[in-house]
Design a protein around this motif. Sequence first.
Motif, PDB file in Angstrom:
ATOM      1  N   PRO A  69       0.810  -1.229   0.000  1.00 18.46           N
ATOM      2  CA  PRO A  69       0.000   0.000   0.000  1.00 18.46           C
ATOM      3  C   PRO A  69       0.837   1.270   0.000  1.00 18.46           C
ATOM      4  CG  PRO A  69      -0.879  -1.586   1.570  1.00 18.46           C
ATOM      5  CD  PRO A  69       0.440  -2.147   1.088  1.00 18.46           C
ATOM      6  N   TRP A  70       1.943   1.285   0.744  1.00 21.87           N
ATOM      7  CA  TRP A  70       2.760   2.491   0.786  1.00 21.87           C
ATOM      8  C   TRP A  70       3.521   2.731  -0.508  1.00 21.87           C
ATOM      9  CZ3 TRP A  70       7.408   0.268  -0.006  1.00 21.87           C
ATOM     10  CH2 TRP A  70       7.607  -1.026   0.497  1.00 21.87           C
ATOM     11  N   ALA A  71       3.611   1.705  -1.370  1.00 26.76           N
ATOM     12  CA  ALA A  71       4.323   1.863  -2.639  1.00 26.76           C
ATOM     13  C   ALA A  71       3.491   2.568  -3.694  1.00 26.76           C
ATOM     14  CB  ALA A  71       4.770   0.494  -3.162  1.00 26.76           C
ATOM     15  N   ARG A  72       2.228   2.838  -3.397  1.00 21.74           N
ATOM     16  CA  ARG A  72       1.344   3.470  -4.379  1.00 21.74           C
ATOM     17  C   ARG A  72       1.247   4.979  -4.189  1.00 21.74           C
ATOM     18  NH1 ARG A  72      -3.523  -0.800  -3.092  1.00 21.74           N
ATOM     19  NH2 ARG A  72      -2.324  -2.715  -3.511  1.00 21.74           N
ATOM     20  N   SER A  73       2.106   5.534  -3.355  1.00 23.58           N
ATOM     21  CA  SER A  73       2.010   6.964  -3.049  1.00 23.58           C
ATOM     22  C   SER A  73       2.741   7.843  -4.052  1.00 23.58           C
ATOM     23  CB  SER A  73       2.582   7.230  -1.647  1.00 23.58           C
ATOM     24  OG  SER A  73       3.949   6.850  -1.577  1.00 23.58           O
ATOM     25  N   TYR A  74       3.452   7.256  -5.013  1.00 27.86           N
ATOM     26  CA  TYR A  74       4.247   8.076  -5.936  1.00 27.86           C
ATOM     27  C   TYR A  74       3.353   8.956  -6.800  1.00 27.86           C
ATOM     28  CZ  TYR A  74       7.845   9.300  -9.327  1.00 27.86           C
ATOM     29  OH  TYR A  74       8.723   9.992 -10.122  1.00 27.86           O
ATOM     30  N   GLY A  75       2.227   8.409  -7.241  1.00 30.00           N
ATOM     31  CA  GLY A  75       1.315   9.207  -8.058  1.00 30.00           C
ATOM     32  C   GLY A  75       0.771  10.412  -7.311  1.00 30.00           C
ATOM     33  N   VAL A 186      -6.325   5.164   2.703  1.00 28.88           N
ATOM     34  CA  VAL A 186      -6.714   5.181   1.293  1.00 28.88           C
ATOM     35  C   VAL A 186      -7.108   3.783   0.825  1.00 28.88           C
ATOM     36  CG1 VAL A 186      -5.863   5.571  -1.036  1.00 28.88           C
ATOM     37  CG2 VAL A 186      -5.356   7.222   0.761  1.00 28.88           C
ATOM     38  N   ALA A 187      -6.357   2.764   1.268  1.00 29.27           N
ATOM     39  CA  ALA A 187      -6.687   1.390   0.895  1.00 29.27           C
ATOM     40  C   ALA A 187      -8.039   0.967   1.476  1.00 29.27           C
ATOM     41  CB  ALA A 187      -5.586   0.443   1.369  1.00 29.27           C
ATOM     42  N   ASP A 188      -8.328   1.385   2.719  1.00 35.78           N
ATOM     43  CA  ASP A 188      -9.620   1.059   3.317  1.00 35.78           C
ATOM     44  C   ASP A 188     -10.763   1.734   2.575  1.00 35.78           C
ATOM     45  OD1 ASP A 188      -8.364  -0.480   5.164  1.00 35.78           O
ATOM     46  OD2 ASP A 188      -8.422   0.991   6.776  1.00 35.78           O
ATOM     47  N   VAL A 189     -10.566   2.989   2.182  1.00 41.47           N
ATOM     48  CA  VAL A 189     -11.603   3.700   1.427  1.00 41.47           C
ATOM     49  C   VAL A 189     -11.872   3.010   0.099  1.00 41.47           C
ATOM     50  CG1 VAL A 189     -12.146   5.856   0.244  1.00 41.47           C
ATOM     51  CG2 VAL A 189     -11.188   5.915   2.546  1.00 41.47           C
ATOM     52  N   ALA A 190     -10.801   2.620  -0.607  1.00 44.21           N
ATOM     53  CA  ALA A 190     -10.981   1.925  -1.886  1.00 44.21           C
ATOM     54  C   ALA A 190     -11.689   0.584  -1.686  1.00 44.21           C
ATOM     55  CB  ALA A 190      -9.620   1.715  -2.554  1.00 44.21           C
ATOM     56  N   ARG A 191     -11.348  -0.133  -0.626  1.00 43.15           N
ATOM     57  CA  ARG A 191     -11.983  -1.426  -0.371  1.00 43.15           C
ATOM     58  C   ARG A 191     -13.473  -1.255  -0.057  1.00 43.15           C
ATOM     59  NH1 ARG A 191     -12.851  -3.644   4.404  1.00 43.15           N
ATOM     60  NH2 ARG A 191     -11.450  -2.150   5.407  1.00 43.15           N
ATOM     61  N   LEU A 192     -13.826  -0.266   0.764  1.00 41.76           N
ATOM     62  CA  LEU A 192     -15.228  -0.054   1.108  1.00 41.76           C
ATOM     63  C   LEU A 192     -16.031   0.466  -0.078  1.00 41.76           C
ATOM     64  CD1 LEU A 192     -14.797   1.463   4.673  1.00 41.76           C
ATOM     65  CD2 LEU A 192     -15.637  -0.805   4.079  1.00 41.76           C
ATOM     66  N   ARG A 211     -21.029   7.318   5.388  1.00 41.42           N
ATOM     67  CA  ARG A 211     -21.137   5.889   5.681  1.00 41.42           C
ATOM     68  C   ARG A 211     -19.798   5.184   5.514  1.00 41.42           C
ATOM     69  NH1 ARG A 211     -25.819   6.897   2.555  1.00 41.42           N
ATOM     70  NH2 ARG A 211     -27.728   6.846   3.809  1.00 41.42           N
ATOM     71  N   ILE A 212     -18.950   5.673   4.603  1.00 38.29           N
ATOM     72  CA  ILE A 212     -17.623   5.074   4.415  1.00 38.29           C
ATOM     73  C   ILE A 212     -16.650   5.575   5.474  1.00 38.29           C
ATOM     74  CG2 ILE A 212     -15.639   4.993   2.852  1.00 38.29           C
ATOM     75  CD1 ILE A 212     -17.576   5.000   0.522  1.00 38.29           C
ATOM     76  N   GLY A 213     -16.786   6.840   5.879  1.00 36.31           N
ATOM     77  CA  GLY A 213     -15.821   7.422   6.804  1.00 36.31           C
ATOM     78  C   GLY A 213     -15.823   6.760   8.166  1.00 36.31           C
ATOM     79  N   LEU A 214     -16.999   6.363   8.668  1.00 39.25           N
ATOM     80  CA  LEU A 214     -17.066   5.756   9.999  1.00 39.25           C
ATOM     81  C   LEU A 214     -16.335   4.412  10.053  1.00 39.25           C
ATOM     82  CD1 LEU A 214     -18.107   5.981  12.866  1.00 39.25           C
ATOM     83  CD2 LEU A 214     -20.252   4.909  12.120  1.00 39.25           C
ATOM     84  N   PRO A 215     -16.557   3.477   9.108  1.00 41.82           N
ATOM     85  CA  PRO A 215     -15.767   2.232   9.157  1.00 41.82           C
ATOM     86  C   PRO A 215     -14.264   2.465   8.985  1.00 41.82           C
ATOM     87  CG  PRO A 215     -17.699   1.952   7.767  1.00 41.82           C
ATOM     88  CD  PRO A 215     -17.603   3.408   8.069  1.00 41.82           C
ATOM     89  N   VAL A 216     -13.889   3.467   8.177  1.00 42.55           N
ATOM     90  CA  VAL A 216     -12.464   3.741   7.991  1.00 42.55           C
ATOM     91  C   VAL A 216     -11.835   4.202   9.304  1.00 42.55           C
ATOM     92  CG1 VAL A 216     -10.825   5.308   6.885  1.00 42.55           C
ATOM     93  CG2 VAL A 216     -12.599   4.200   5.527  1.00 42.55           C
ATOM     94  N   LEU A 217     -12.486   5.134   9.996  1.00 48.43           N
ATOM     95  CA  LEU A 217     -11.950   5.596  11.280  1.00 48.43           C
ATOM     96  C   LEU A 217     -11.956   4.485  12.315  1.00 48.43           C
ATOM     97  CD1 LEU A 217     -13.595   9.140  11.495  1.00 48.43           C
ATOM     98  CD2 LEU A 217     -11.249   8.563  10.857  1.00 48.43           C
ATOM     99  N   GLU A 218     -12.969   3.639  12.292  1.00 48.75           N
ATOM    100  CA  GLU A 218     -13.023   2.520  13.234  1.00 48.75           C
ATOM    101  C   GLU A 218     -11.882   1.545  12.982  1.00 48.75           C
ATOM    102  OE1 GLU A 218     -16.149  -0.999  14.659  1.00 48.75           O
ATOM    103  OE2 GLU A 218     -16.682   0.423  13.073  1.00 48.75           O
ATOM    104  N   GLY A 219     -11.607   1.260  11.696  1.00 50.68           N
ATOM    105  CA  GLY A 219     -10.496   0.371  11.383  1.00 50.68           C
ATOM    106  C   GLY A 219      -9.156   0.961  11.777  1.00 50.68           C
TER     107      GLY A 219
END
Length: 381
Positions: A69-75, A186-192, A211-219
């Motif tokens: 996941p951290w390797a995708r930050s170049y873009g 970012v990976a959690d947002v894309a997955r949800l 609805r997406i933000g709450l599970p992301v913060l919980e994770g």
Amino acid sequence: MTGSTGTARLRPALHAPGATRANAIPAGAWWLWALGLATAASRTTNPLLLGLLVGVAGYVVAARRTDAPWARSYGAFIKLGLFVVAVRLVFSAVLGSSVPGSDVLFTLPEVPLPGWAQGVRIGGRVTAEQLVFALYEGAKLAALLICVGAANSLASPARLLKSLPGALYEVGVAVVVAMTFAPNMVADVARLRTARRLRGRSTGGVGAVLRIGLPVLEGALERSVAVAASMDARGYGRTARVPTAVRRTTHVLTLGGLLGVCAGTYGLLAAEGAVHGLPLLLAGVVAALAGLRLGGRRSVRTRYRPDRWGVRAWLVAASGAAVALAMIRAGAVAPDALHPGVVPLTAPVLPLWPAVAVLIGLLPAVVAPLPPSPSDFKERS
């Protein structure tokens, strides 16, 4: 047949081997390589050289980054660099510039300001000279950001934390957590979002974001609690007793070394202080390393399978240092080639030997081990 067999046996030896846990490039080597390119970018405003530096960094990232996941930050760093250039151009057009120019491109409505704001203007004439100057300066800053983004994409934060001295382990944990939080989020947002799309639900709008933000913060909170529990279970934070004299010597060496590193780095980045910057930087690095070595005595933690600096790692780090030294030398010998004229406007020219020196930064794409591909994982499974 014998000649073809010998050639077939020699061909794999000429290529870089596949990356394993034993021969992977340490994170520190990638950071030294990237900082060398960033130092070279800070020494020039020639857009051709800056574009070449960005191209070198991008090619190495494309050839040697993994699927982490951290390797995708170049873009994201490329987009940030383009945003910086755009903001620099807008500010130069709206707020004016100290660069004199005679080629007026257009005129903006000027806002009258009170007398105490002399020297500041909003709107007015916009010349080609001031926009080109802003473009050069913005491109330099964008190249710096992209080089740092290359290090973030190639160096594993966990392995960087493992290679830190014991005296900096506490600070390193905070830095690594901060660096990995955004990519994981970012990976959690894309997955949800993918899950909602497969269920036929909308992924846009304020409601979907909530609805997406709450599970992301919980994770993210669950991962933080899990990391804290694992660190507590492994005895994190325990320190050993050291003599008072050693502790004071450690503070003096570390503080003096860091001050020397800051002053030396400023000297390298400034055009006038390059002669004194390198010796001061080296002296600061030596003093800081000595202080960190002494400060590591208070840490009782051990390293499991520490990273080893082999020949390939030293070549990666040395290639970035060679690019930086060559650009510093070019600034002393031919400064006009590194800083194209703006008043009057002149077309930038690509200097030959500095451009060849920048190509040394491509060495990691040849010597660094190849990252595992998805097909390799399928074959192993």
